[in-house]
Design an enzyme around this catalytic site. Sequence first.
Site, mmCIF file in Angstrom:
data_model
loop_
_atom_site.group_PDB
_atom_site.id
_atom_site.type_symbol
_atom_site.label_atom_id
_atom_site.label_comp_id
_atom_site.label_asym_id
_atom_site.label_seq_id
_atom_site.Cartn_x
_atom_site.Cartn_y
_atom_site.Cartn_z
ATOM 1 N N TYR A 148 -7.109 -2.547 -3.660
ATOM 2 C CA TYR A 148 -6.108 -2.641 -4.721
ATOM 3 C C TYR A 148 -6.310 -1.535 -5.751
ATOM 4 O O TYR A 148 -5.363 -0.840 -6.135
ATOM 5 C CB TYR A 148 -6.191 -4.014 -5.390
ATOM 6 C CG TYR A 148 -5.081 -4.284 -6.373
ATOM 7 C CD1 TYR A 148 -3.842 -4.740 -5.936
ATOM 8 C CD2 TYR A 148 -5.257 -4.080 -7.742
ATOM 9 C CE1 TYR A 148 -2.818 -4.989 -6.839
ATOM 10 C CE2 TYR A 148 -4.249 -4.324 -8.647
ATOM 11 C CZ TYR A 148 -3.029 -4.782 -8.186
ATOM 12 O OH TYR A 148 -2.010 -5.023 -9.073
ATOM 13 N N LYS A 152 -3.651 1.613 -6.488
ATOM 14 C CA LYS A 152 -3.014 1.793 -7.788
ATOM 15 C C LYS A 152 -3.399 3.125 -8.430
ATOM 16 O O LYS A 152 -2.569 3.777 -9.073
ATOM 17 C CB LYS A 152 -3.360 0.616 -8.707
ATOM 18 C CG LYS A 152 -2.794 -0.720 -8.227
ATOM 19 C CD LYS A 152 -1.273 -0.677 -8.079
ATOM 20 C CE LYS A 152 -0.698 -2.035 -7.731
ATOM 21 N NZ LYS A 152 0.787 -2.023 -7.657
#
Length: 253
Positions: A148, A152
């Site tokens: 994650y 990002k």
Amino acid sequence: MEGKIVIVTGASHGIGLATVNLLLAAGASVFGVDLAPTPPSVTSEKFKFLQLNICDKDAPAKIVLGSKDAFGSDRIDALLNVAGISDYFQTALTFEDDVWDSVIDVNLAAQVRLMREVLKVMKVQKSGSIVNVVSKLALSGACGGVAYVASKHALLGVTKNTAWMFKDDGIRCNAVAPGSTDTNIRNTTDATKIDYDAFTRAMPVIGVHCNLQTGEGMMSPEPAAQAIFFLASDLSKGMNGVVIPVDNAWSVI
């Protein structure tokens, strides 16, 4: 946003749905996309919806064509990449290959492929705004899983690169970085995949910024949606390549 045509991914719930509602209230025509079904709460005739997996290789073309057919126009005034999934706090030691691949595909690769398709339209019309939803974790590294965080950080890099590369074409590309927000990601997490050691270490920090001490809880999706709306609109006309944190001051530490 009156009369503008806007594509929103992740439109069925959470930040995406909150953004859809703001856009419709402002008079925009919205083409929503999600893996989940169309949101039953949205009844406006200016809202059209396509249910698909944005990771499918033909998804970008289907989305752009769907918007054109829905509104009878080649224009795309804004693309709002809101869709995303989590990675169960899996670290560089504990991550599973299928989780890594899924997170990178949904949170990064699919977003960039859709940007590529939409940029073809925006470059011709010499205007457009792209807003990518990254995360507070795009501004740091802790308190999240490795896939994650990587996805990002990378999407924020894509945002800045795109902003500079297409600034002379009248195209802006910016990002919103929400902190702990009450969205569908949390509700669809498979508890059996969570790295609880990493999660436990992160919770003291996360708890402060989820307002657990005050009982207020996570932020609603609306504050992040308002920032997305601002960046999509002409209100932010001079802003290009920026990231706006919406995180209860989490990103300043």
